[in-house]
Design an enzyme around this catalytic site. Structure first.
Site, PDB file in Angstrom:
ATOM      1  N   GLU A 106      17.040   4.141  10.937  1.00  0.00           N
ATOM      2  CA  GLU A 106      17.377   5.558  10.881  1.00  0.00           C
ATOM      3  C   GLU A 106      16.239   6.411  11.408  1.00  0.00           C
ATOM      4  OE1 GLU A 106      20.421   5.920   7.155  1.00  0.00           O
ATOM      5  OE2 GLU A 106      18.339   5.645   6.616  1.00  0.00           O
ATOM      6  N   CYS A 119      11.351  12.225  12.594  1.00  0.00           N
ATOM      7  CA  CYS A 119      10.740  11.173  11.791  1.00  0.00           C
ATOM      8  C   CYS A 119      11.358   9.862  12.279  1.00  0.00           C
ATOM      9  CB  CYS A 119      11.084  11.462  10.331  1.00  0.00           C
ATOM     10  SG  CYS A 119      10.567  10.183   9.199  1.00  0.00           S
ATOM     11  N   CYS A 126      10.951  -3.056   5.977  1.00  0.00           N
ATOM     12  CA  CYS A 126       9.504  -2.935   5.822  1.00  0.00           C
ATOM     13  C   CYS A 126       9.023  -4.064   4.928  1.00  0.00           C
ATOM     14  CB  CYS A 126       9.146  -1.588   5.187  1.00  0.00           C
ATOM     15  SG  CYS A 126       7.364  -1.273   5.085  1.00  0.00           S
ATOM     16  N   CYS A 130       6.539  -1.388  -1.352  1.00  0.00           N
ATOM     17  CA  CYS A 130       6.252  -0.323  -2.326  1.00  0.00           C
ATOM     18  C   CYS A 130       7.487  -0.138  -3.216  1.00  0.00           C
ATOM     19  CB  CYS A 130       5.893   0.984  -1.622  1.00  0.00           C
ATOM     20  SG  CYS A 130       4.450   0.826  -0.552  1.00  0.00           S
ATOM     21  N   CYS A 133      10.037   2.939  -2.883  1.00  0.00           N
ATOM     22  CA  CYS A 133      10.571   3.279  -1.566  1.00  0.00           C
ATOM     23  C   CYS A 133      11.788   2.396  -1.260  1.00  0.00           C
ATOM     24  CB  CYS A 133       9.483   3.055  -0.517  1.00  0.00           C
ATOM     25  SG  CYS A 133      10.050   3.296   1.173  1.00  0.00           S
ATOM     26  N   CYS A 357      11.844  11.477   2.477  1.00  0.00           N
ATOM     27  CA  CYS A 357      10.836  10.412   2.440  1.00  0.00           C
ATOM     28  C   CYS A 357      11.229   9.307   1.478  1.00  0.00           C
ATOM     29  CB  CYS A 357       9.498  10.954   1.936  1.00  0.00           C
ATOM     30  SG  CYS A 357       8.728  12.079   3.051  1.00  0.00           S
TER      31      CYS A 357
END
Ligand code: SAH
Length: 391
Positions: A106, A119, A126, A130, A133, A357
């Site tokens: 995205e 962004c 990933c 974390c 996230c 975010c």
């Protein structure tokens, strides 16, 4: 919440075919020559590509007979729009892209009165794990190629130029690597992307160094490498805790490179570039938002060329965590400012379309992450920041 392992070695499978945007200008000219065309056709293709033209029929300065051959060899369609979602009165648009192997990523375009920022994602998924996230919880599918990363920015620039975003035609002014993925874990391709973003038109997007931000979880060797390579873009470091004990749990890479080492690397970057770095800090209720942590952070950053960007936590599916309440946010800001540290609170663009975010999960069914962990077919293990991640 189950702790996920840190993943550095991206699976090699799924990487897309070669694209003009993966090549340097010299390489592109050589590739065109190999196809039996004069080298200057590479420049013509680049001019069209960076303007967002994808249909060979529109490349009228290239002879019709050569268009298909050149486009097929050098401009394969790498990013297919699955859907756009808009929010904030049409000023925020999130795009879900399908890559050639079915992987999903995205990007989010945000228009403000004085600028337009996209962004972008640097990896599908990933590996940094974390726990707060959504992308981190989905695991790493693969690295994106340079052209797959650049293509997101080119599409955003074209959307602005074509007036697709409310407010009439405009110009893309900023790019932030705050979408899916850890940009510095895909170093060589991100570096190529920086070249394309900073190179003046028609061979790039011609953005200024200060308006491009690379956000990292804190891969210290890669920050140092970026420092040496002098791209001078803005650096953002995702700190989220001033103390190692808490950061070890919130940003698992901290078990490798500690708070002090990350801040040292960022300081060296600021010294070299003369530019402030941002410290990203997601405020999580009763986890990292206590007044004593604000004081610790203030102490850590006082006198440094740093700016704190507080992000009230954006909710992610299945997370037990919540944003800090307003009074706690205000107290945190006041303490940092009292310590002499420049501090702002980030707005939450795109929250209702899961575009803020940490909310990017690239799911086709809203709310259900579909990014599956692949059967690993690993690239050879290389120390982070080493040359071996070059293609
Ligand atoms: N891998 C890069 C880019 C990540 S996204 C990095 O870690 O910096 C950009 C920022 O959003 C990072 O600071 C990230 O920690 C933060 N973030 C992730 N999840 C979030 C959430 N749920 N709420 C608020 N910020 C979040």
């Amino acid at each position: 919440m189950t702790a996920l392992p840190l993943v550095f070695d991206a699976p090699r499978r799924g990487m897309p075919p070669r694209h003009l945007a993966d090549l340097t200008r010299e390489e592109a000219r050589a590739a065109v020559t190999e196809l039996g065309q004069p080298a200057f056709r590479a420049d013509q293709l680049a001019r069209h590509y960076f303007r967002g033209i994808t249909d060979p029929a529109e490349m009228t300065d290239v002879p019709a007979a050569a268009r298909e051959t050149l486009a097929e060899a050098l401009l394969p369609g790498l990013l297919t729009v699955v859907r756009h979602q808009t929010a904030d009165n049409g000023r925020t648009r999130k795009t879900l892209w399908r890559l050639h192997d079915g992987a999903l990523v995205e990007s989010v375009l945000m228009r403000y009165p004085d600028r337009a920022t996209v962004c972008i994602s640097s990896q599908a998924g990933c590996g940094m794990a974390c726990p707060f996230c959504a992308t981190g919880q989905a695991g790493l599918t693969r690295n994106l190629s340079a052209a797959e990363i650049i293509g997101q920015a080119v599409a955003a620039a074209a959307a602005m130029a074509n007036g697709e975003i409310d407010g009439g035609p405009g110009r893309l002014s900023n790019v932030v690597f705050m979408g899916m993925g850890e940009p510095l874990a895909n170093y060589a391709r991100v570096r190529k992307t920086l070249d394309a973003l900073l190179t003046p038109a028609p061979h790039g997007l011609g953005l200024s160094q200060r308006s491009v931000t690379v956000s990292t979880v804190g891969l210290v060797p890669a920050i140092r490498r970026l420092t040496e390579e002098g791209r001078n873009v803005t650096l953002a470091v995702s700190l989220h805790a001033p103390d190692d004990e808490l950061r070890d749990t919130l940003v698992p890479i901290n078990t490798r490179w500690k708070v002090g080492e990350v801040v040292d690397a960022a300081d060296a970057y600021a010294k070299k570039t003369g530019r402030r770095y941002s410290v990203e800090y997601a405020l999580i209720r009763d986890v990292n938002d206590q007044p004593f942590r604000a004081d610790l952070l203030g102490k850590l950053l006082a006198g440094k060329l740093a700016h704190v960007n507080l992000i009230p936590l954006n909710p992610t599916p299945g997370s037990k965590w919540d944003a800090s309440p307003l009074p706690a946010q205000r107290e945190f800001v006041a303490r940092l400012r009292a310590a002499g540290v420049a501090t702002t609170v980030r707005d939450t663009r795109g929250q209702d379309i899961d575009g803020a975010c940490g909310q990017l999960a690239a799911s086709e069914d809203l709310g259900v992450p579909t990014v599956a962990l692949p059967t690993p077919e690993l690239e050879p293990t290389v120390p982070l920041g080493a040359e071996a991640d070059e293609e």
